[in-house]
Write an enzyme that holds these catalytic residues in place. Structure first.
Site, PDB file in Angstrom:
ATOM      1  N   ASP A 276       0.709  -1.213  -0.881  1.00  0.00           N
ATOM      2  CA  ASP A 276       0.240   0.317  -0.077  1.00  0.00           C
ATOM      3  C   ASP A 276       1.303   1.150  -0.107  1.00  0.00           C
ATOM      4  OD1 ASP A 276      -1.713   1.931   0.129  1.00  0.00           O
ATOM      5  OD2 ASP A 276      -2.996   1.188   1.776  1.00  0.00           O
TER       6      ASP A 276
HETATM    7  C1  BGC Z   1      -4.914   3.679   0.234  1.00  0.00           C
HETATM    8  C2  BGC Z   1      -5.247   2.558  -0.696  1.00  0.00           C
HETATM    9  C3  BGC Z   1      -4.807   3.482  -2.962  1.00  0.00           C
HETATM   10  C4  BGC Z   1      -3.254   4.281  -2.597  1.00  0.00           C
HETATM   11  C5  BGC Z   1      -3.804   5.066  -3.674  1.00  0.00           C
HETATM   12  C6  BGC Z   1      -4.096   4.754   0.048  1.00  0.00           C
HETATM   13  O1  BGC Z   1      -4.263   5.370   0.884  1.00  0.00           O
HETATM   14  O2  BGC Z   1      -4.620   2.970   1.336  1.00  0.00           O
HETATM   15  O3  BGC Z   1      -7.005   1.648  -0.664  1.00  0.00           O
HETATM   16  O4  BGC Z   1      -4.753   2.479  -3.356  1.00  0.00           O
HETATM   17  O5  BGC Z   1      -4.041   4.479  -1.266  1.00  0.00           O
HETATM   18  O6  BGC Z   1      -3.922   5.806  -3.731  1.00  0.00           O
END
Ligand code: BGC
Length: 737
Positions: A276
């Site tokens: 993530d």
């Molecule tokens: C989120 C993810 C997301 C990523 C990219 C993160 O803060 O938890 O679900 O895909 O950001 O935007």
């Protein structure tokens, strides 16, 4: 003339250069599509330099999350960008968030459809709808030039106050797992790299970069991890996103247990694990544990990884495996053989799919005195109150946010379109859609002044109060209340008008102190681009509601497994304006504990086991018709074959979601019952259908920690069938093994 000739020469040069590079590209042996993705990827990896390999293992940066690489210039404007290896025909990876539609289209000068929130789609219990949901997202990603989706959220609703529950698929691992599997298939069938997230146990947003989830192995495997297991088995996503939180002491992206023992060895996952955004925490440990790719930066998996390989701290074989998993996923999903072609999205088709799914997603929770459907010919005046229902409907925020066409219809002055932290309302007006159905006088009151709202309600034949609660990534709610004085507004309107209907726009269960005072309640969730049309069709009976709750609505916070969401000690998180916050998170924040002492008792299993009565149970939802159940037969099959008859006993056509639950032998030590299958049955008035549900062995098994595997415990199994987890008129028992 001379100029013309020079042009001709140039043109020849361009053509011969282009065809030479085409020849070079098509002469690569891995362009042979009759070879397997693994064979093709292995050939590519052999040709790659260490620098090229490393470039596939990290992103090029994300605004606000550390430094941007100059290479991010080639980004397509999504949340993630990875530099490919053009000389070997490996394209850049262009990733976009795509939970309920493609994110950031406004910023990028594009347009995307907003589908109903994922949680709403889960309320359809409809595998075809889930596939269509994923396919629409896949098509719109392709049209916008992306080749990887970051959708596929499937964290279970363990915590009813979690701000991201609207992005997930409810509280049951079998329902959520099967739905996400179809959603991923739908997306990947459009030749898109798919994803499932956030692996694992990322069930709260509070302190998500620091929290350490304490969960025993059996509970993990039978709850949150089971949703991933089914989703990965059924949907074969190319990507798995490891989550921000820690699990039993290790960061999820550093967890050998999660990434290697379970994901790679047991589930035989052939794709790649990406962190993530800022969830990576190490080089040697993460690489050995099975994290293949870092997003959004190259803090660990850039130069530092290269040096670690050169110093012999990370074996080249490990790097090759990471790269192979990425490249084989690109071949397997078709993004190399059939790259996206930028065009425009099909707006009308998007509307159609969004509306069809919204109509299957809205749950009728209460309908006393046959308040609904409304009879357009009998109503002279209708009061619409609250939640900006004159102009729009609410959407869920955070990285899932889809941009509304023409901008947010309710924007605080001076703000831009979809600023993180501001509720975004879509231009789908319930008032207009309702007015289009009736000649009655339709009037609106904002609901901010109780006196004017009640005066309007008193003057109308029917009052519809719209109540909303906004959810966003990065924060949880303190309570289950609607907030903003809305409980009082509803109670006052209900006191003023005996024909009061409440429409809820929420991404979570909410408490309803006024539940006994209103005639009808419809949970519309965040209902996407065509929410208002779907809503009006249900209110006026052009569509018969069929959705059932994928989450329990408890009576109050006091009934939840935990009194409050676990919270970090004060002063342990970087301040929101700290420019080094991203680095502090990567380097590791002090842990605080969240103890999953409810163990297997997630969602309805908790309320069942603890004998707590609820407001509306899991699997519950009304229709404008009624159904009866009869004729249950259960036979041992692969595990069990359950057959029964469902009859439409009312006067309208409808679709009943017939649910099968099982209670396991007492020696299994399980909560009272679990969902093991369902069937959505379409029935005309008076019609009966025989339904067969094959229950697979996994769904009746428990996870045996000593044997590290699923086990069907011998003994008496009860099978219960009906229209909700608490309305199960049919029961039979069989002995297995
Ligand atoms: C989120 C993810 C997301 C990523 C990219 C993160 O803060 O938890 O679900 O895909 O950001 O935007």
């Amino acid at each position: 003339m001379l100029i013309l000739r020079r042009h001709a020469v140039l043109l020849c040069l361009v053509i011969s250069f282009a065809s030479a590079s085409l020849v070079a590209q098509s002469s690569h042996p891995w362009t042979n599509t009759s070879l397997s993705p693994d064979e093709r990827a292995a050939m590519v990896v052999k040709e790659m330099t260490l620098g090229e390999k490393i470039s596939l293992l990290h992103g090029t940066g994300h605004e606000g999350l550390g430094p941007m690489s100059p290479k991010s210039i080639a980004s397509n404007g999504g949340a993630g960008h990875v530099v490919g290896v053009p000389r070997l025909g490996i394209p850049d990876i262009q990733m976009s968030d795509a939970a309920y539609g493609v994110r950031a289209s406004g910023k990028n000068g594009r347009y995307s459809t907003a589908l109903p929130a994922n949680l709403g789609a889960a309320a359809s219990w409809d595998l075809q709808a889930a596939y269509d949901y994923g396919a629409l997202i896949g098509r719109e990603l392709r049209a916008q030039g992306f080749n990887m989706s970051l959708g596929g959220g499937v964290n279970l609703t363990r915590e009813a106050r979690n701000g991201r529950n609207f992005e997930y698929l409810g509280e049951d691992p079998i329902l959520a797992g099967k739905l996400v599997g179809e959603l991923i298939k739908g997306t990947q069938d459009q030749h898109m790299i798919g994803d499932i997230k956030h692996y694992a146990l990322n069930n709260q947003e509070t302190g998500r970069n620091a929290v350490n989830v304490n969960a025993d192995e059996r509970s993990m495997r039978e709850t949150d991890l089971l949703a991933f297991e089914i989703g990965i088995r059924n949907g074969s996503p190319a990507g798995v996103m490891c989550s921000y939180n820690r699990v039993n002491g290790d960061y999820a992206c550093d967890s050998k247990y999660l990434l290697t023992d379970v994901l790679r060895r047991e589930w035989k996952f052939p794709g790649f694990v990406l962190s993530d955004w800022g969830a990576a925490h190490s080089i040697v440990r993460a690489s050995a544990a099975g994290m293949d790719h870092e997003q959004p930066n190259e803090y660990f998996y850039g130069d530092a990884l290269k040096k670690a390989v050169e110093a012999g701290q990370v074996p080249m074989a490990e790097v090759d495996d990471h790269v192979l998993r990425i490249v084989r996923s690109m071949f397997a999903t078709g993004v190399i053989d059939d790259p996206p072609q930028k065009s425009v999205v099909d707006v009308e088709r998007g509307f159609e799919v969004a509306q069809q799914i919204a109509e299957q997603a809205m749950v009728l929770l209460k309908n006393e005195k046959k308040q609904l459907p409304l009879d357009a010919s009998k109503i002279k005046s209708l009061a619409i109150i609250g939640a900006h229902a004159d102009v729009g409907m609410l959407s869920g925020g955070g990285s899932a946010q889809v941009d509304p066409p023409g901008g947010n219809v309710i924007m605080p002055p001076g703000k831009r379109n979809t600023v993180w932290g501001t509720p975004v309302w879509f231009p789908t007006s319930p008032m207009k859609a309702i007015q289009a159905k009736t000649k009655a006088k339709v009037s609106f009151d904002a609901g901010t002044d109780l006196n004017s709202a009640t005066a309007l309600a008193r003057s109308a034949d029917v009052a519809i109060v719209f109540a909303s609660r906004w959810e966003i990534e990065g924060r949880d709610s303190d309570s289950l209340s609607l907030g903003d004085n809305q409980d009082e507004l509803i109670a006052k309107v209900a006191a003023a008008n005996p024909n009061t209907i409440v429409v809820l726009e929420t991404g979570n269960p909410v408490s309803m102190p006024w539940v006994n005072n209103v005639n009808a309640i419809l949970e519309a969730w965040y209902s996407g681009s065509r929410g208002a049309d779907a809503l009006a069709n249900i209110l006026f009976g052009d569509v018969n509601p069929s959705a059932k709750l994928p989450i329990t609505f408890p009576k109050s916070e006091a009934d939840l497994p935990h009194a409050s969401v676990a919270k970090e000690p004060p002063g342990t998180q970087p301040a929101s304006n700290d420019p080094d916050a991203w680095k502090k998170r990567l380097e590791g924040l002090p842990a605080f504990q969240s103890i999953y002492d409810e163990k297997l008792k997630v969602g309805y299993k908790w309320y069942d086991a603890e004998k707590k009565s609820v407001l509306f149970p899991f699997g519950y939802g009304l229709s404008y018709t009624t159904y009866s159940y009869s004729n249950l037969k259960v036979q041992p099959g692969k595990a069990a074959t359950v057959s029964f008859t469902v009859k439409n006993t009312g006067s309208r056509a409808g679709a009943e979601i017939a649910q099968v639950y099982a209670s396991l032998p007492a020696t299994a030590g399980e909560p009272p019952k679990r969902l093991v299958g369902w069937s959505k049955v379409k029935l005309n008035p008076g019609e009966s259908k025989d339904v067969t549900v094959e229950v697979e062995p996994l769904f009746l098994s428990i996870f045996n920690v000593e044997q590290k595997g699923w086990q069907l415990v011998g003994g008496e199994y009860g099978f219960l069938v009906g229209g909700s987890s608490q309305a199960l008129p049919l029961k039979a028992t069989i002995s297995l093994k």
